[in-house]
Design an enzyme around this catalytic site. Structure first.
Site, mmCIF file in Angstrom:
data_model
loop_
_atom_site.group_PDB
_atom_site.id
_atom_site.type_symbol
_atom_site.label_atom_id
_atom_site.label_comp_id
_atom_site.label_asym_id
_atom_site.label_seq_id
_atom_site.Cartn_x
_atom_site.Cartn_y
_atom_site.Cartn_z
ATOM 1 N N VAL A 1 13.854 -11.279 -17.398
ATOM 2 C CA VAL A 1 14.454 -9.956 -17.194
ATOM 3 C C VAL A 1 13.464 -8.927 -16.654
ATOM 4 O O VAL A 1 13.863 -7.807 -16.322
ATOM 5 C CB VAL A 1 15.078 -9.418 -18.503
ATOM 6 C CG1 VAL A 1 16.263 -10.266 -18.915
ATOM 7 C CG2 VAL A 1 14.035 -9.336 -19.620
ATOM 8 N N TYR A 2 12.191 -9.251 -16.552
ATOM 9 C CA TYR A 2 11.226 -8.292 -16.033
ATOM 10 C C TYR A 2 11.517 -8.043 -14.549
ATOM 11 O O TYR A 2 11.502 -8.971 -13.725
ATOM 12 C CB TYR A 2 9.793 -8.807 -16.172
ATOM 13 C CG TYR A 2 9.267 -8.861 -17.592
ATOM 14 C CD1 TYR A 2 10.009 -8.370 -18.666
ATOM 15 C CD2 TYR A 2 8.022 -9.403 -17.875
ATOM 16 C CE1 TYR A 2 9.521 -8.419 -19.964
ATOM 17 C CE2 TYR A 2 7.520 -9.455 -19.163
ATOM 18 C CZ TYR A 2 8.269 -8.967 -20.203
ATOM 19 O OH TYR A 2 7.773 -9.023 -21.479
ATOM 20 N N GLY A 3 11.805 -6.788 -14.245
ATOM 21 C CA GLY A 3 12.132 -6.450 -12.864
ATOM 22 C C GLY A 3 13.380 -7.144 -12.377
ATOM 23 O O GLY A 3 13.526 -7.375 -11.168
ATOM 24 N N LYS B 1 10.025 -15.980 -20.837
ATOM 25 C CA LYS B 1 10.994 -15.795 -21.924
ATOM 26 C C LYS B 1 12.401 -15.826 -21.358
ATOM 27 O O LYS B 1 12.614 -15.547 -20.172
ATOM 28 C CB LYS B 1 10.765 -14.444 -22.627
ATOM 29 C CG LYS B 1 9.342 -14.167 -23.027
ATOM 30 C CD LYS B 1 9.210 -12.785 -23.638
ATOM 31 C CE LYS B 1 7.793 -12.295 -23.585
ATOM 32 N NZ LYS B 1 7.359 -11.944 -22.217
ATOM 33 N N GLY C 1 14.159 -10.187 -12.714
ATOM 34 C CA GLY C 1 13.785 -11.492 -12.167
ATOM 35 C C GLY C 1 12.702 -11.405 -11.107
ATOM 36 O O GLY C 1 12.097 -12.427 -10.737
#
Length: 330
Positions: A55-57, A83, A59
């Site tokens: 979920v960072y950015g 994660k 993807g």
């Protein structure tokens, strides 16, 4: 850089990890050139553990890291941790169902352009999914070779103890949990109440996130909010704000005093303190620039004198009352 075993496993990781929380954020994160410079700086310092999440950015952090693996740093030299479980749904922030997790892992592998991740972590506890179903996804990921080791993130003490004990109940069949990633710093010691004791007892390592108190422990906010800081960012201001209170200010002042006495920076003092706490394998450090990252990595040579460590322990001590306090004092 010194390497440490992750929990009671054979996996070794550098005792400082590189975080990619802001990678892929167009306004607040590094572009591809800067991300490449950070990864190269980290690798040159002997760093191996790179932490990200699906979920960072949205993807984009994984995708950017995938573009750099091989072209900037050899895949074999990195321990890639990611994660899964976070979802963009205001009604259900986490989905740790077996189907969602395994689908997310396949998507992560595609973005990272790799056949496997070294450490795959459940991003958070999902109260809507039976825990044994969540943990079965970890077993499948490891047995299929898509992940080498497994861990969790943001689990409370009882959740961590239940998960780790379940996995240990069938050795050789279920995958032993190697680690738990939690926010941990001089400004956030809540994990010491239950999470740290559970991890130590069950043989998991801690991977502290935000080890610099979301940047506040560097001392940059002592005289206000710098225009180029996360605290001034529209996207991240709310992330920093909880640590700009009077209690935090006292701790930051103590860190600055210790840094002055040791002729180092507050960043070094704060990072060395959490790096050497019981059960910690590797604090995860994020940076805006490779120069900032290089400064953080230079903490390798610093060990805090016992009297300074104790003074910092005292000024930042969390209040643990019943049932955690020493009964001999009652």
């Amino acid at each position: 850089m010194e390497q440490r075993h992750l929990g009671r496993t054979g996996l070794r990781v550098s005792r400082i990890g590189l975080g990619t929380l802001t990678w892929g954020r167009s306004a607040d994160g590094p572009d591809e050139a800067e991300a490449a410079a950070q990864l190269k700086t980290f690798w040159n310092a002997g760093g191996t553990l790179v932490d990200t999440a699906d979920v960072y950015g949205g993807g984009e952090a994984e995708y950017l890291l995938g573009q750099l693996i091989g072209s900037v740093v050899p895949r074999r030299d990195l321990v890639i941790a990611t994660k899964a479980g976070g979802v963009a749904d205001p009604d259900r922030r986490f989905d740790a169902s077996r189907g969602h997790l395994l689908s997310a892992l396949d998507d992560s592998l595609s973005r990272l352009d790799t056949d496997y991740v070294d450490l795959w972590q459940v991003h958070a506890f999902d109260p809507w999914t039976p825990l044994e179903e969540t943990l079965q996804a970890l077993d499948i990921a490891v047995s299929s070779g898509r992940a080498r080791y497994a861990g969790v993130s943001n689990f409370s003490g009882w959740q961590l103890a239940k998960a780790a004990t379940w996995q240990l109940a069938a050795p050789g069949v279920r995958t032993r949990l190697a680690s738990t990633q939690m926010e941990y710093s001089l400004l956030q010691r809540g994990v010491e109440r239950e999470v740290v004791p559970a991890a130590l007892d069950l043989g998991l390592s801690l991977l502290p996130s935000s080890p610099l108190g979301r940047g506040v422990l560097t001392g940059k906010y002592r005289s206000g909010t710098p225009a180029d800081s996360r605290g001034a960012s529209e996207a991240l201001a709310a992330f920093v704000d909880p640590y700009l209170d009077e209690a935090a200010s006292r701790i930051v002042d103590a860190v600055a005093t210790a840094a002055h006495g040791l002729a180092v920076t507050p960043l070094h003092v704060a990072l060395a303190w959490v790096r050497d706490r019981p059960g910690v394998a590797a604090p995860i450090v994020g940076a805006r620039t490779s120069a900032q990252l290089g400064q953080a990595l230079s903490v390798e040579a610093l060990s805090l004198p016992e009297e300074i460590r104790q003074a910092l322990d005292d000024v930042s001590a969390p209040v643990h009352r019943y049932p955690d306090q020493d009964w001999s004092t009652l």
